[in-house]
Design a protein around this motif. Structure first.
Motif, PDB file in Angstrom:
ATOM      1  N   UNK A 174       1.264  -1.317   0.013  1.00 27.31           N
ATOM      2  CA  UNK A 174      -0.055  -0.080  -0.308  1.00 27.31           C
ATOM      3  C   UNK A 174       1.177   1.211  -0.070  1.00 27.31           C
ATOM      4  N   UNK A 175       2.306   1.244   0.678  1.00 24.64           N
ATOM      5  CA  UNK A 175       3.038   2.408   0.458  1.00 24.64           C
ATOM      6  C   UNK A 175       3.344   2.822  -0.388  1.00 24.64           C
ATOM      7  N   UNK A 176       3.460   1.514  -1.887  1.00 25.33           N
ATOM      8  CA  UNK A 176       4.301   1.379  -2.311  1.00 25.33           C
ATOM      9  C   UNK A 176       5.145   0.707  -2.892  1.00 25.33           C
ATOM     10  N   UNK A 177       5.623   0.372  -2.293  1.00 21.78           N
ATOM     11  CA  UNK A 177       5.881  -1.610  -2.578  1.00 21.78           C
ATOM     12  C   UNK A 177       7.936  -1.120  -2.321  1.00 21.78           C
ATOM     13  N   UNK A 178       8.378  -0.125  -2.460  1.00 20.72           N
ATOM     14  CA  UNK A 178       9.378   0.467  -2.303  1.00 20.72           C
ATOM     15  C   UNK A 178      10.744  -1.087  -1.659  1.00 20.72           C
ATOM     16  N   UNK A 179      11.911  -1.226  -2.754  1.00 21.90           N
ATOM     17  CA  UNK A 179      12.791  -2.395  -1.765  1.00 21.90           C
ATOM     18  C   UNK A 179      13.549  -1.404  -0.504  1.00 21.90           C
ATOM     19  N   UNK A 180      13.025  -0.479  -0.338  1.00 19.42           N
ATOM     20  CA  UNK A 180      14.002  -0.142   0.742  1.00 19.42           C
ATOM     21  C   UNK A 180      12.984  -0.432   1.982  1.00 19.42           C
ATOM     22  N   UNK A 181      12.091   0.346   1.957  1.00 18.21           N
ATOM     23  CA  UNK A 181      10.835   0.345   2.790  1.00 18.21           C
ATOM     24  C   UNK A 181      10.039  -1.208   2.962  1.00 18.21           C
ATOM     25  N   UNK A 182      11.602  -2.019   2.861  1.00 20.47           N
ATOM     26  CA  UNK A 182      10.964  -3.963   2.744  1.00 20.47           C
ATOM     27  C   UNK A 182      10.374  -3.998   4.689  1.00 20.47           C
ATOM     28  N   UNK A 183       9.238  -4.480   5.072  1.00 20.59           N
ATOM     29  CA  UNK A 183       9.639  -5.059   5.973  1.00 20.59           C
ATOM     30  C   UNK A 183      10.314  -5.941   7.320  1.00 20.59           C
ATOM     31  N   UNK A 184      11.651  -6.641   6.635  1.00 14.88           N
ATOM     32  CA  UNK A 184      12.406  -7.056   6.327  1.00 14.88           C
ATOM     33  C   UNK A 184      13.803  -5.852   6.997  1.00 14.88           C
ATOM     34  N   UNK A 185      13.357  -5.414   6.308  1.00 12.89           N
ATOM     35  CA  UNK A 185      14.883  -3.889   7.327  1.00 12.89           C
ATOM     36  C   UNK A 185      13.864  -3.236   8.735  1.00 12.89           C
ATOM     37  N   UNK A 186      12.863  -2.539   8.713  1.00  9.75           N
ATOM     38  CA  UNK A 186      12.203  -2.396   9.244  1.00  9.75           C
ATOM     39  C   UNK A 186      12.149  -2.917  10.511  1.00  9.75           C
ATOM     40  N   UNK A 235       5.726   1.657  11.716  1.00 10.46           N
ATOM     41  CA  UNK A 235       6.377   1.523  10.663  1.00 10.46           C
ATOM     42  C   UNK A 235       6.210   2.249   9.397  1.00 10.46           C
ATOM     43  N   UNK A 236       4.419   2.510   9.376  1.00 15.98           N
ATOM     44  CA  UNK A 236       4.087   3.830   8.551  1.00 15.98           C
ATOM     45  C   UNK A 236       5.095   5.153   8.874  1.00 15.98           C
ATOM     46  N   UNK A 237       5.277   5.478   9.617  1.00 12.18           N
ATOM     47  CA  UNK A 237       5.915   6.890  10.211  1.00 12.18           C
ATOM     48  C   UNK A 237       7.477   6.370   9.532  1.00 12.18           C
ATOM     49  N   UNK A 238       8.145   5.206   9.848  1.00 15.18           N
ATOM     50  CA  UNK A 238       9.556   5.379   9.015  1.00 15.18           C
ATOM     51  C   UNK A 238       9.878   5.009   7.574  1.00 15.18           C
ATOM     52  N   UNK A 239       8.472   4.701   7.377  1.00 15.32           N
ATOM     53  CA  UNK A 239       8.397   4.888   5.315  1.00 15.32           C
ATOM     54  C   UNK A 239       8.153   6.143   5.057  1.00 15.32           C
ATOM     55  N   UNK A 240       7.259   6.899   5.596  1.00 12.62           N
ATOM     56  CA  UNK A 240       7.359   9.027   5.276  1.00 12.62           C
ATOM     57  C   UNK A 240       5.789   9.418   5.994  1.00 12.62           C
ATOM     58  N   UNK A 241       6.334  10.813   6.324  1.00 10.74           N
ATOM     59  CA  UNK A 241       5.079  10.971   6.953  1.00 10.74           C
ATOM     60  C   UNK A 241       3.442  11.139   6.530  1.00 10.74           C
TER      61      UNK A 241
END
Length: 254
Positions: free
Chosen positions: A39-51, A98-104
């Motif tokens: 839903x956030x766009x699926x960018x690799x840098x935002x993968x759940x495992x990274x978070x 997680x949402x806050x980590x991705x972007x405001x």
């Protein structure tokens, strides 16, 4: 098991949506992290495992796990492997983090989606006899259940306040009016007990939270040959805090 009060109780018909993307949730209201990622766009840098690997995220998970909301044994993060519902499910606090980590911007979307989900719960039509009947029956059932739980909880508390070390397993079964096998399975499933030298003992998890305790004492015995010997006796106790949780869980059985 009842979900903690801080969770949103979702059903498949009332799943949360973010920009028309459905976010799956399990029976305890935990969100599917991969759905959020998409839903956030699926960018690799935002993968759940990274978070989840972040030190700050791990610290937050530990803090949630220590909180009173986790007293029912529901994990902040749970990974389901295989099947239709496989994936990583997390509680609402971790969804926000997680949402806050991705972007405001995505953080704001998630907050507004959660708020919309909560306000969508419409009141029943009191002019509709069928809906009114269902509402009254539901209210009566909730009152009966709450009364039953309170009675068992009061009985449990009254019993264990007279002993310093709580109650033993068999005593707990009688107080809670639950079968030994059922309580034993619950304790094992929620990591409250273990077997040590063929005797039930508490775990670090249950001891650290004040749910259970194990007492060890040196005893003297006599072998059939008449030779004396000593051994360590292991005694497992469920403490007042643990009995309160169990009384709420099994109270409906009274």
């Amino acid at each position: 098991m009842n979900a903690p009060s801080s969770f949103l109780a979702w059903t498949p018909a009332s799943q949360i949506k973010i920009d028309d993307a459905e976010i799956r949730a399990d029976q305890y209201g935990r969100c599917h992290l991969s759905d959020l990622h998409q839903a956030s766009g699926g960018a690799d840098k935002n993968k759940p495992s990274n978070f989840l690997r972040l030190e700050q995220t791990q610290a937050l998970i530990q803090e949630i796990d220590r909180s009173s909301d986790m007293s029912t044994g529901i994990k902040p993060v749970e990974v389901i492997r295989g099947g239709l519902h496989q994936g990583t499910y997390v509680v609402k606090e971790l969804v926000y983090a997680y949402a806050m980590w991705i972007s405001p911007a995505f953080h704001l979307k998630v907050i507004r989606s959660f708020d919309a989900m909560a306000t969508q719960r419409q009141l029943p039509d009191l002019n509709n006899p069928s809906q009114l009947r269902d509402l009254l029956l539901s209210y009566a059932e909730q009152n009966i259940q709450l009364s039953s739980e309170n009675q068992v909880l009061t009985k449990a508390i009254e019993t264990i306040t007279h002993t310093e070390h709580g109650v033993k397993f068999q005593q707990a079964c009688k107080i809670l009016n639950v079968k030994q096998q059922e309580l034993a399975e619950w304790l094992r499933k929620h990591n409250w007990d273990r077997y040590l030298n063929n005797a039930r003992a508490s775990t670090y998890y249950s001891e650290n939270r004040g749910y259970c305790e194990t007492k060890y004492s040196l005893k003297e015995g006599v072998k059939p040959s008449g030779q004396p010997y000593s051994y360590t006796q292991t005694e497992f106790f469920i403490l007042p805090k643990g009995m309160q949780i169990l009384a709420k869980r099994f109270g409906v059985k009274s």
